[in-house]
Enzyme design. Structure first.
Site, PDB file in Angstrom:
ATOM      1  N   SER A 132       0.667  -1.150  -0.083  1.00  0.00           N
ATOM      2  CA  SER A 132      -0.125  -0.014   0.034  1.00  0.00           C
ATOM      3  C   SER A 132       0.786   1.233  -0.031  1.00  0.00           C
ATOM      4  O   SER A 132       0.416   2.277  -0.331  1.00  0.00           O
ATOM      5  CB  SER A 132      -0.931  -0.100   1.263  1.00  0.00           C
ATOM      6  N   LYS A 183       4.526 -11.580   3.262  1.00  0.00           N
ATOM      7  CA  LYS A 183       3.059 -11.729   2.843  1.00  0.00           C
ATOM      8  C   LYS A 183       2.866 -11.844   1.373  1.00  0.00           C
ATOM      9  O   LYS A 183       3.432 -11.021   0.367  1.00  0.00           O
ATOM     10  CB  LYS A 183       2.015 -10.654   3.531  1.00  0.00           C
ATOM     11  N   GLU A 242      -9.341  -9.498   3.694  1.00  0.00           N
ATOM     12  CA  GLU A 242      -9.550  -8.025   3.494  1.00  0.00           C
ATOM     13  C   GLU A 242     -10.878  -8.077   2.579  1.00  0.00           C
ATOM     14  O   GLU A 242     -11.396  -8.514   1.747  1.00  0.00           O
ATOM     15  CB  GLU A 242      -8.494  -7.593   2.566  1.00  0.00           C
TER      16      GLU A 242
HETATM   17  O1  KIV Z   1      -0.527  -3.406   1.726  1.00  0.00           O
HETATM   18  C1  KIV Z   1      -1.361  -3.299   2.803  1.00  0.00           C
HETATM   19  O2  KIV Z   1      -0.934  -2.482   3.563  1.00  0.00           O
HETATM   20  C2  KIV Z   1      -2.028  -4.480   3.167  1.00  0.00           C
HETATM   21  C3  KIV Z   1      -2.986  -4.309   4.024  1.00  0.00           C
HETATM   22  C4  KIV Z   1      -4.067  -3.469   3.565  1.00  0.00           C
HETATM   23  C5  KIV Z   1      -3.508  -5.727   4.660  1.00  0.00           C
HETATM   24  O3  KIV Z   1      -1.801  -5.389   2.475  1.00  0.00           O
END
Ligand code: KIV
Length: 269
Positions: free
Chosen positions: A49, A117, A186
């Site tokens: 993000s 992740k 999400e």
């Molecule tokens: O990139 C991010 O901040 C995320 C969150 C919204 C879970 O993957």
């Protein structure tokens, strides 16, 4: 005073089994990392993000592995106790398992991430298995997958149809059996998140998916009230946008009053 022991991937499942909720915040720099770490946040997610929040883009697709390495290292430098989790950016793991190994390795070695992740369920299972087998902890991400924004037709809630709900259950089970240590859910319906949370041994971390997950994640700039456009589920825990505007105005005033350059605190605090 003894310093708190840093959290590591297995601690997340242990927290779930003890019934302790997990807090996660998407953080991108050392200063914010230091503050959220001191505040007791369990996991600092260096989210892709950052492409939107920090780099001002419309989506996360332009973020590179080099961007993630730089920001992950900064967050690691700022934190002592929190587990630092790095997102694998778009196209860093989709092309092949070997490219995923190489890029996750760079995030761990050069970015000093403590886990990575990645987005998706059954299709990324071989990648998750391989990463876990070589000692890289993996967190899954299901529901709204921001890296698939063009295919999804926008940042839309997921898991509405019976078929989508069934697939989400299957994907969550696949991630758990591949060895993922947690999964982010999400923007899925609260009830679906509750069911998935009850079925899995690994913790679920929700965002826009109701209160029944094992933990919750928000973007730091959203929860601090720094962003103007936030999704409807975001609760703002501070109004820092106004504080920044007030500080800017006060600084300009001091410049015009010829007192801004004084070496002591001009407000006398
Ligand atoms: O990139 C991010 O901040 C995320 C969150 C919204 C879970 O993957």
């Amino acid at each position: 005073m003894t310093e708190a022991k840093p959290l590591r991937a297995p601690d997340l499942a242990a927290m779930k089994s003890r019934g302790e909720k997990i807090s996660m915040v998407a953080t991108y720099d050392a200063t914010m990392a230091r503050l959220f770490d001191q505040g007791g946040i369990d996991v600092l997610l260096v989210g892709d993000s950052l492409g939107m929040v920090i780099l001002g883009g419309d989506d996360t697709l332009q973020v590179t592995v080099d961007d993630m390495i730089r920001h992950t290292r900064a967050v690691r430098r700022g934190s002592k106790r929190a587990l630092v989790l790095a997102d694998m950016p778009f196209m860093s793991y989709q092309a092949s398992v070997s490219s995923a190994v190489r890029n996750a390795g760079r995030l761990m070695q050069q970015g000093e991430a403590m886990a990575v992740k990645l987005e998706g369920g059954a299709p990324v299972m071989p990648t998750v298995e391989r990463l876990v087998s070589i000692g890289i902890p993996v967190v899954g991400h299901l529901g709204l997958l921001p890296q698939s924004v063009h295919q999804l037709g926008g940042f839309r809630r997921q898991g509405g149809s019976q078929q989508a709900r069934q697939r989400l259950h299957e994907d969550a089970a696949a991630l758990e059996s591949a060895g993922a240590c947690a999964v982010v859910l999400e923007c899925i319906p609260d009830e679906l998140a509750k069911e998935v949370t009850a079925r899995l041994k690994i913790p679920t971390i929700g965002i826009g998916s109701g209160p029944h997950c094992d933990g919750q994640v928000l973007v730091s700039y959203d929860l601090l009230g720094l962003t103007s456009k936030t999704p409807p589920f975001v609760r703002k825990y501070a109004k820092l946008d106004q504080a920044v505007l007030d500080a800017a105005k006060a600084f300009i005033k001091d410049i015009n009053d010829d007192i801004a350059g004084e070496s002591k605190d001009v407000k006398g605090a």
